[in-house]
Write a protein that holds these residues in place. Sequence first.
Motif: not given
Length: 500
Positions: A370, A373, A377, A418, A421-422, A427, A499
């Motif tokens: 994270w 991430e 972010k 991660s 996820n981003s 992103s 997230s």
Amino acid sequence: MEHILLLITIILDLALAGRCSNGYSKNDFPEGFIFGSGISAFQWEGAFDEDGRTPSIWDTFAHSSSGPTGDIACDGYHKYKEDVRLINDMGLDAFRISISWSRLIPSGRGPVNQKGLRFYKNLIDELIRHGIEPHVTLYHNDLPQALEDEYGGWIDRKIIDDFTAFSDVCFREFGNAVKFWSTINEPNMLAIGGYDVGFIPPRHCSSPFGLVNCSRGNSSTEPYIVLHNMLLAHASTARLYNQKYKDKQNGYVGITCFAYWMVPFSSSKEDEIATQRAKDFYIGWVLHPLVFGDYPDVMKKIVGKRLPKFSEEESNLVKDSFDFLGVIHYVTFYVKHLSNFQHGDFTSDTNAALIPFGNTTLVLFDVIPWGLEGVLKYIKQNYGNPPIYILENGRPTNHHSSLNDMGRVEYLHAYIGSVLNSVRNGSDTRGYFQWSFMDLFEFINVNYTYGLCFVNFSDPERERSPKTSALWYSTFLKGKTTKEPKNNLSVSSSPGLSSQ
């Protein structure tokens, strides 16, 4: 041999069979997303005095101690064809290399060394012949010692013209084959490590701020001067490429930023403010000028006259001078406000203590995906969501430990997840480069290396052997769904990072 590799792959799949809820594959990433790995010239090439190469500040640094040097390193200068075959066998889309300035232009300026030029042309051509996209870093902290001796290297504005001229040679000679250029590798860490605390070359610092005994330097001013000159050198190089080469070569020029993620040590207002201040100092120091044309206000207020100023022309030159941003991320820190702290160098100017998260040390990294991430972010929200390539991310393990490096597998699985996820959260991240492809010469602690492939440094032939992580990465790159590794290591959870 193939049946042995098949058996290892089957065993690896069984070892990775954990919870299915977080499984993903390369096919889950957007079309065109690239995966790679990398090395740096000094840590990989060796051949430190062959074919016209002269010393860099990294050679001088390594030779100043009684420990190992990079004189032979991985002997990549002689074994590059073998290494490209390994890269191809692993299935990498792209590979990150750097150019040794003192191999290409031994005096730092002036005549080009034709043997050095031929080596890099051969290396790049070999990568392309195997369908591997070269990503080239122009400067990976190996300044020619000749320029350091002549005028102090990065502390003098003369370096801007010399670096631009070096870059011009690289664009001219390699630009038809290379489309991705990173100008300077992690300028923020080079400025802090080399000119404030003095633990990396060229080992400048001054009492009482240095972590080592330096014979020269000024920790109060030099880190800021050096990074300022690096930004100007980057921007000058980007302008050169755009004016002279872009229309013909259709490439992209970026710069990298070393990015810790940082979270407050406590819920106190002081720690929250200190965390934002630390982000401005460590990340904004590089990104603010590139996006807004000037340093963060908090830096200008605290550092004052010790912080160089951009002229209007320089501000316009630096602003928007990148096509992509290279992010380098390994670890996450807590940030604690320090009261009654004396300002004087970069570290004390932040007025914040960075406290390792979990059990992280210089050579042992906790798995905190994270954190990456958080970095992505933060850049998305504060710096216009630029195109990003993760150019370094990896985990060291003891070089003398087993080839079954499941801790590295766990780290890679978590951090690549991660990144996914981003990307899903908006992103504009376009690529991920694991660090490093093989065990390299390491200067922080030579016993801890990052490689997917083991290198036997006791063997004159520098034999390479794939580790479990290499087989895992190769399996992932072939589109196979990966699972969370099932072992005794735990993945740290986020203290409140959303997230979304």
